[in-house]
Design a protein around this motif. Sequence first.
Motif, PDB file in Angstrom:
ATOM      1  N   LEU A 257       0.830  -1.209   0.000  1.00  0.00           N
ATOM      2  CA  LEU A 257       0.000   0.000   0.000  1.00  0.00           C
ATOM      3  C   LEU A 257       0.862   1.256   0.000  1.00  0.00           C
ATOM      4  O   LEU A 257       0.592   2.215  -0.723  1.00  0.00           O
ATOM      5  CB  LEU A 257      -0.907   0.034   1.228  1.00  0.00           C
ATOM      6  N   GLU A 258       1.886   1.236   0.829  1.00  0.00           N
ATOM      7  CA  GLU A 258       2.766   2.397   0.924  1.00  0.00           C
ATOM      8  C   GLU A 258       3.496   2.633  -0.396  1.00  0.00           C
ATOM      9  O   GLU A 258       3.590   3.760  -0.876  1.00  0.00           O
ATOM     10  CB  GLU A 258       3.772   2.217   2.049  1.00  0.00           C
ATOM     11  N   ARG A 259       4.031   1.563  -0.986  1.00  0.00           N
ATOM     12  CA  ARG A 259       4.785   1.703  -2.235  1.00  0.00           C
ATOM     13  C   ARG A 259       3.893   2.180  -3.375  1.00  0.00           C
ATOM     14  O   ARG A 259       4.310   2.953  -4.213  1.00  0.00           O
ATOM     15  CB  ARG A 259       5.437   0.367  -2.620  1.00  0.00           C
ATOM     16  N   ALA A 260       2.650   1.710  -3.410  1.00  0.00           N
ATOM     17  CA  ALA A 260       1.744   2.090  -4.484  1.00  0.00           C
ATOM     18  C   ALA A 260       1.216   3.511  -4.287  1.00  0.00           C
ATOM     19  O   ALA A 260       0.878   4.193  -5.263  1.00  0.00           O
ATOM     20  CB  ALA A 260       0.585   1.108  -4.561  1.00  0.00           C
ATOM     21  N   GLY A 261       1.113   3.956  -3.045  1.00  0.00           N
ATOM     22  CA  GLY A 261       0.607   5.287  -2.764  1.00  0.00           C
ATOM     23  C   GLY A 261      -0.876   5.420  -3.029  1.00  0.00           C
ATOM     24  O   GLY A 261      -1.387   6.507  -3.246  1.00  0.00           O
ATOM     25  N   GLU A 262      -1.599   4.298  -3.022  1.00  0.00           N
ATOM     26  CA  GLU A 262      -3.016   4.301  -3.354  1.00  0.00           C
ATOM     27  C   GLU A 262      -3.910   4.673  -2.185  1.00  0.00           C
ATOM     28  O   GLU A 262      -5.054   5.035  -2.376  1.00  0.00           O
ATOM     29  CB  GLU A 262      -3.436   2.919  -3.865  1.00  0.00           C
ATOM     30  N   SER A 263      -3.408   4.577  -1.002  1.00  0.00           N
ATOM     31  CA  SER A 263      -4.231   4.798   0.172  1.00  0.00           C
ATOM     32  C   SER A 263      -4.081   6.228   0.671  1.00  0.00           C
ATOM     33  O   SER A 263      -3.019   6.833   0.556  1.00  0.00           O
ATOM     34  CB  SER A 263      -3.820   3.822   1.282  1.00  0.00           C
ATOM     35  N   GLU A 264      -5.159   6.766   1.236  1.00  0.00           N
ATOM     36  CA  GLU A 264      -5.074   8.086   1.859  1.00  0.00           C
ATOM     37  C   GLU A 264      -4.225   8.027   3.125  1.00  0.00           C
ATOM     38  O   GLU A 264      -3.801   9.046   3.646  1.00  0.00           O
ATOM     39  CB  GLU A 264      -6.462   8.617   2.192  1.00  0.00           C
ATOM     40  N   TRP A 265      -3.961   6.827   3.605  1.00  0.00           N
ATOM     41  CA  TRP A 265      -3.183   6.625   4.826  1.00  0.00           C
ATOM     42  C   TRP A 265      -1.693   6.484   4.551  1.00  0.00           C
ATOM     43  O   TRP A 265      -0.907   6.301   5.472  1.00  0.00           O
ATOM     44  CB  TRP A 265      -3.672   5.376   5.562  1.00  0.00           C
ATOM     45  N   THR A 266      -1.278   6.574   3.286  1.00  0.00           N
ATOM     46  CA  THR A 266       0.124   6.357   2.924  1.00  0.00           C
ATOM     47  C   THR A 266       1.098   7.226   3.726  1.00  0.00           C
ATOM     48  O   THR A 266       2.085   6.702   4.240  1.00  0.00           O
ATOM     49  CB  THR A 266       0.326   6.560   1.411  1.00  0.00           C
ATOM     50  N   PRO A 267       0.861   8.530   3.884  1.00  0.00           N
ATOM     51  CA  PRO A 267       1.812   9.318   4.683  1.00  0.00           C
ATOM     52  C   PRO A 267       1.885   8.846   6.136  1.00  0.00           C
ATOM     53  O   PRO A 267       2.966   8.821   6.730  1.00  0.00           O
ATOM     54  CB  PRO A 267       1.267  10.747   4.612  1.00  0.00           C
ATOM     55  N   TRP A 268       0.749   8.466   6.689  1.00  0.00           N
ATOM     56  CA  TRP A 268       0.726   8.003   8.084  1.00  0.00           C
ATOM     57  C   TRP A 268       1.425   6.660   8.229  1.00  0.00           C
ATOM     58  O   TRP A 268       2.085   6.402   9.239  1.00  0.00           O
ATOM     59  CB  TRP A 268      -0.700   7.929   8.607  1.00  0.00           C
ATOM     60  N   ILE A 269       1.293   5.803   7.216  1.00  0.00           N
ATOM     61  CA  ILE A 269       1.989   4.515   7.236  1.00  0.00           C
ATOM     62  C   ILE A 269       3.495   4.751   7.212  1.00  0.00           C
ATOM     63  O   ILE A 269       4.252   4.124   7.967  1.00  0.00           O
ATOM     64  CB  ILE A 269       1.556   3.627   6.045  1.00  0.00           C
ATOM     65  N   ALA A 270       3.938   5.678   6.367  1.00  0.00           N
ATOM     66  CA  ALA A 270       5.373   5.981   6.272  1.00  0.00           C
ATOM     67  C   ALA A 270       5.889   6.572   7.581  1.00  0.00           C
ATOM     68  O   ALA A 270       6.965   6.195   8.066  1.00  0.00           O
ATOM     69  CB  ALA A 270       5.629   6.934   5.111  1.00  0.00           C
ATOM     70  N   ILE A 271       5.138   7.487   8.175  1.00  0.00           N
ATOM     71  CA  ILE A 271       5.557   8.099   9.434  1.00  0.00           C
ATOM     72  C   ILE A 271       5.607   7.055  10.550  1.00  0.00           C
ATOM     73  O   ILE A 271       6.555   7.027  11.344  1.00  0.00           O
ATOM     74  CB  ILE A 271       4.615   9.271   9.802  1.00  0.00           C
ATOM     75  N   ALA A 272       4.605   6.190  10.606  1.00  0.00           N
ATOM     76  CA  ALA A 272       4.593   5.134  11.626  1.00  0.00           C
ATOM     77  C   ALA A 272       5.782   4.195  11.439  1.00  0.00           C
ATOM     78  O   ALA A 272       6.399   3.765  12.415  1.00  0.00           O
ATOM     79  CB  ALA A 272       3.287   4.352  11.565  1.00  0.00           C
ATOM     80  N   GLY A 273       6.130   3.892  10.189  1.00  0.00           N
ATOM     81  CA  GLY A 273       7.288   3.049   9.921  1.00  0.00           C
ATOM     82  C   GLY A 273       8.576   3.692  10.412  1.00  0.00           C
ATOM     83  O   GLY A 273       9.439   3.013  10.985  1.00  0.00           O
ATOM     84  N   LEU A 274       8.706   4.992  10.196  1.00  0.00           N
ATOM     85  CA  LEU A 274       9.894   5.700  10.691  1.00  0.00           C
ATOM     86  C   LEU A 274       9.945   5.698  12.219  1.00  0.00           C
ATOM     87  O   LEU A 274      11.010   5.495  12.807  1.00  0.00           O
ATOM     88  CB  LEU A 274       9.902   7.139  10.184  1.00  0.00           C
ATOM     89  N   ILE A 275       8.811   5.913  12.846  1.00  0.00           N
ATOM     90  CA  ILE A 275       8.767   5.911  14.311  1.00  0.00           C
ATOM     91  C   ILE A 275       9.168   4.548  14.851  1.00  0.00           C
ATOM     92  O   ILE A 275       9.987   4.442  15.770  1.00  0.00           O
ATOM     93  CB  ILE A 275       7.380   6.334  14.814  1.00  0.00           C
TER      94      ILE A 275
END
Length: 72
Positions: free
Chosen positions: A26-44
């Motif tokens: 989902l993150e790689r495709a960027g299809e979800s409105e949650w993509t930025p939050w997924i990336a931020i959570a991954g960094l955290i």
Amino acid sequence: MSTQKVYLGSRPIRAAAREVRHVHELERAGESEWTPWIAIAGLIVFFVAIGLLVFGIVEGVSHLLASGVLQG
């Protein structure tokens, strides 16, 4: 990107690994409105894991120094 097959014995671990792969897709495709939050959570999660590792190493060394095993 190459995918590696890893044998995971228990069902909960397989389910968690499958969910992680799905979130990563989902993150790689960027299809979800949650993509930025997924990336931020991954960094955290990444930085927390690194912090815990460093904390464990420092605590272990300080324990060894305090017990006299390592002479500084």
